[in-house]
Each structure stands twice: as structure tokens, then as C-alpha cells.
Design an enzyme around this catalytic site. Structure first.
Site, PDB file in Angstrom:
ATOM      1  N   GLY A 171       0.798  -1.219   0.000  1.00  0.00           N
ATOM      2  CA  GLY A 171       0.000   0.000   0.000  1.00  0.00           C
ATOM      3  C   GLY A 171       0.828   1.265   0.000  1.00  0.00           C
ATOM      4  O   GLY A 171       0.360   2.324   0.410  1.00  0.00           O
ATOM      5  N   SER A 175       3.523   0.425  -7.431  1.00  0.00           N
ATOM      6  CA  SER A 175       3.170   0.312  -8.854  1.00  0.00           C
ATOM      7  C   SER A 175       3.065   1.684  -9.504  1.00  0.00           C
ATOM      8  O   SER A 175       3.415   1.852 -10.681  1.00  0.00           O
ATOM      9  CB  SER A 175       1.844  -0.449  -9.012  1.00  0.00           C
ATOM     10  OG  SER A 175       0.761   0.290  -8.479  1.00  0.00           O
ATOM     11  N   ASP A 233      -2.124   7.944  -6.259  1.00  0.00           N
ATOM     12  CA  ASP A 233      -0.764   7.429  -6.116  1.00  0.00           C
ATOM     13  C   ASP A 233       0.167   7.973  -7.194  1.00  0.00           C
ATOM     14  O   ASP A 233       1.294   8.402  -6.908  1.00  0.00           O
ATOM     15  CB  ASP A 233      -0.771   5.901  -6.165  1.00  0.00           C
ATOM     16  CG  ASP A 233      -1.344   5.274  -4.901  1.00  0.00           C
ATOM     17  OD1 ASP A 233      -1.942   6.010  -4.096  1.00  0.00           O
ATOM     18  OD2 ASP A 233      -1.203   4.056  -4.727  1.00  0.00           O
TER      19      ASP A 233
END
Length: 425
Positions: A171, A175, A233
Site C-alpha cells: 500500500g 506500482s 498514487d
């Protein structure tokens, strides 16, 4: 096509406040974590394109001529979907009107369809029934390589190695950092954006306009990997610093000084989907109890945003005291929502015994926690905390949040340990 090697890095991310409440329309604060992913792109004339991901044991090579013969029309847009409405970074980072992100100024960024995913699997040689999620990193690379580089006269021969300080599946935005590095390196190598690294400078940063393009393509990489990501993200990894997220809108906070933290990975696996569902269930069962908790978490995020804004101008000891109180209150609220775990309780107990303050970050139920390290802390106290947590079987990193976003580096400016990892030593 650039002829020289490129070295790019991008940070991970942690949620400072707002976990779970953000699902219900409240504010979340995401900050760049200075554990970074590093990418080295080496152009050559060998007729091959190689991808090496030592963290997850992937090393794959394709024949450029074979890729060149592919019918890449499957990468073209087949019309807009509702999803593309939120993709424009101009919308995501401010109050400007939304623009469909199927098309950038270059006309490149498209919606990824199931048909495209199946075609990518075919190109990558991935079986349709493959349950190993590491293959998604290969598919994201192929998607970005073919999409960005196909405007060249010929697809370029190059080798890419990506190594990360970030643990995968924790988390922490690993990626997204990967996708941001790929997008930045490929766009620069194909001269879609200029290389910002000046002679004799150790680090370069792209312009705001170029960062927007990097972020759009990185979001596409995230879509290949995750399906329907929020965009938080990759935005944090692109711009760095701290971002505010609420109901699909992302905006930058005034950049505070980098805050030192202890990041702890309990290594307890958890399902974000299950935890989110459990909070929703508890809200339906006890609306008069849980709704005020979510409102209170929202107020914690807003107060933290205010404090970080003050710290951007003149950080003082009183600010750290407030941040510590907010951390404690939020952790208690998250426990009340049912997303705590005995491992996270242990983290908080150890930290408290050393005068420190911790909370979970992300979905909870295990996973990772953060501990704020005040500037006045003595080194031995931090070291003692780390040793005790390590004895409990946790992984610990002494790092910082509010880190710079995606950057390009001179080879000499990168730590020897990173260079060795990229070299496979």
C-alpha cells in the site's frame, strides 16, 4: 530518439490522514514517501527491447522487429467512457473544467479496454488464466512502450532496469512509482518531452506541463495494473510533496519541510476490499456512531492540512506536538472503525514507550504504520525503537515524507547501492 542513458526515480506514497473516510467523501492527505523507485534506460542498436525487474524476478526480452510488425491499432481509442472524465490532470489538480483524457495534445492517451488487455497478454506471452499478478508490470511496460514509442520512425532498441526501495503490495504506491518512472523515461527517450538534466547538475525536474503529460501516461500504466485506480498514487509520485484528495479532486498542499518518519511494515497481509466493505457495513449498522467518526477523521485531515500550511512558512516545536495529537486521535478512530490489528497495536505500544506517536497508514488490518520523528529526537532513541520493532518481526525504515516527485539523475549522483542494484550486483 535520445542516444544517452537515462536515470529516473520516483517516490512512493503514504496516506497521512483520511483512510477509509475518503471512501465516504471526506478529505484524505497523501504524501510522497522518500523510499524511491529507480529506473535506468539504456538505448542501443541491438534490435531488442529488454525489461528487468529484479525485485520481483522478472527479466524479459522482445524482438523489436516482431513488435514493429504488430498491428498496434488495438492501442487506439474506441470512444470515450465515463472513466475518462476524471482523468484530466487539469481537473484532478484544481478547479479548472474537466477535459476528457482520452486525448492529450498529442492525441495519444486512450481508454484501456478488456480487448486491449487481452492483446497485451498475447504480445507478452501471458496465459489468459495466469493468476500471478507480477505479469501486470510487464503488461504496463508493453502498453506504455508501444503507445509512446510508436510515433518514432522505428520502435527503439533499449534496455530498462527498474529497482525499488519500496516493498511491493504494502500500500505504499510501488506500482505508481513504477508507472511514473516508465512514463517519464519513455517520453524523454522518445523526445516527447525534453531531458531537464543540465550539464554538471546532479538532479533535474520537468516543467509543470511535462509533469502533467507524465502523470497522464502513468495513470494509464496504473489502469493496466489496477483497473480503476483513483489517480492519487501516480499524482503523488509525479509531483511529490503532499496532496489533498476529496471526491475525485486532487490539489497540491503548500510544500512543508520534509518530515522524518519511521515506516513500519507489519508484514500482515490484508484485503483492502474486505476492510472497506467492513467499514461500510459498520456504518449501515451503527450510522449514529460511525458517521460522526468519519466526520471527525475529516476534521483531523483538515486540521493537519492547516498545520502543514503553517509549517511551510516557519516550522516550530508546537507544530510537531499538534501533529502527534492528530496521529493519536486518528489511530483511535480507525480502531473504532474496526480496521486496526494487534500488530498495529504493538507498533503503537512500542512507539509510545519511547515517547513517539504512530498510526496505521492505508487500509489497516495489518500492513504498514508510520511514526512521526520530531527533529529534537536523539538518534539512540530512534535506534532503540527500530530494534524493538525488528525483534517483533517487523521491517522498519527511517525515512521522510514530503519528498520530491519524479526526477532525472546524473549517474554519479545516485548512491552506489542503487547503482549496484540496477547492475544486478
Amino acid at each position: 530518439m535520445l542516444s544517452e542513458a537515462l536515470m529516473v526515480s520516483a517516490p512512493g506514497k503514504v496516506i497521512l490522514h483520511g483512510e477509509h473516510a475518503v471512501v465516504h467523501g471526506k478529505v484524505a492527505l497523501a504524501v510522497a514517501l522518500n523510499l524511491r523507485t529507480f529506473l535506468r534506460l539504456q538505448p542501443h542498436n541491438g534490435g531488442k527491447v529488454g525489461l528487468n525487474l529484479p525485485n520481483i524476478g522478472i527479466k524479459q526480452t522482445w524482438d523489436v522487429a516482431s513488435l514493429q510488425r504488430l498491428d498496434t491499432s488495438f492501442l487506439d481509442s474506441h470512444g470515450c467512457s465515463v472513466l475518462c472524465i476524471l482523468l484530466s490532470i487539469k481537473h484532478l489538480r484544481g478547479p479548472q473544467p474537466s477535459v476528457c483524457a482520452c486525448v492529450t495534445e498529442q492525441g495519444d492517451v486512450t481508454v484501456i479496454t478488456p480487448e486491449q488487455m487481452e492483446k497485451l497478454k498475447e504480445v507478452a506471452g501471458v496465459r489468459e488464466d495466469c493468476a500471478d499478478h507480477t505479469h501486470l508490470a510487464v503488461l504496463a511496460f508493453l502498453y506504455l512502450y508501444l503507445s509512446i514509442c510508436r510515433k518514432q520512425r522505428a520502435l527503439p532498441s533499449l534496455d530498462i532496469v527498474v529497482w525499488s526501495e519500496l516493498p511491493t503490495g504494502a500500500g505504499l504506491g510501488s506500482s505508481a512509482a513504477y508507472s511514473v518512472c516508465l512514463a517519464a523515461a519513455l517520453l524523454t527517450a522518445c523526445e516527447e518531452i525534453p531531458n531537464p538534466l543540465k550539464d554538471k547538475e546532479p538532479v533535474g525536474r520537468w516543467t509543470e506541463e511535462d509533469l502533467e503529460l507524465i502523470n497522464k501516461w502513468a495513470f494509464q500504466g496504473e489502469r493496466v495494473i489496477h483497473g480503476s485506480p483513483s489517480g492519487v498514487d501516480n499524482a503523488v509520485s509525479t509531483w511529490g510533496g503532499a496532496l489533498r484528495y476529496q471526491q475525485g479532486k486532487i490539489s497540491s498542499l503548500k510544500r512543508p519541510p520534509a518530515l522524518k518518519i519511521l515506516l513500519t511494515n507489519t508484514k500482515i497481509p490484508r484485503s483492502t476490499k474486505t476492510l472497506v466493505a467492513s467499514v461500510r457495513s459498520r456504518l449501515l449498522k451503527f450510522p449514529g456512531i460511525v458517521a460522526p467518526l468519519l466526520t471527525s477523521i475529516d476534521a483531523i485531515s483538515v486540521e493537519c492540512e492547516r498545520v502543514l500550511g503553517e509549517m511551510a512558512a516557519a516550522p516550530g516545536p508546537e507544530h510537531y506536538l499538534v501533529l502527534e495529537e492528530l496521529i493519536d486521535m486518528n489511530q483511535h478512530h480507525l480502531n473504532a472503525l474496526g480496521v486496526g490489528h494487534a500488530s498495529l497495536d504493538r507498533l503503537c505500544q512500542v512507539a509510545r514507550a519511547h515517547g513517539l506517536h504512530s498510526k496505521l497508514t492505508g487500509a489497516g488490518g495489518g500492513g504498514c504504520g508510520i511514526t512521526l520523528l520530531r527533529p529534537d529526537l536523539e538518534g539512540p532513541e530512534v535506534e532503540a525503537t527500530k530494534q524493538e520493532l525488528t525483534r517483533d518481526g517487523f521491517d522498519c525504515w527511517e525515512t521522510s515524507i514530503g519528498a520530491p516527485g519524479v526526477s532525472v539523475h546524473s549517474a554519479a549522483s545516485v548512491d552506489a547501492a542503487v547503482r549496484q542494484a540496477l547492475d544486478g550486483l
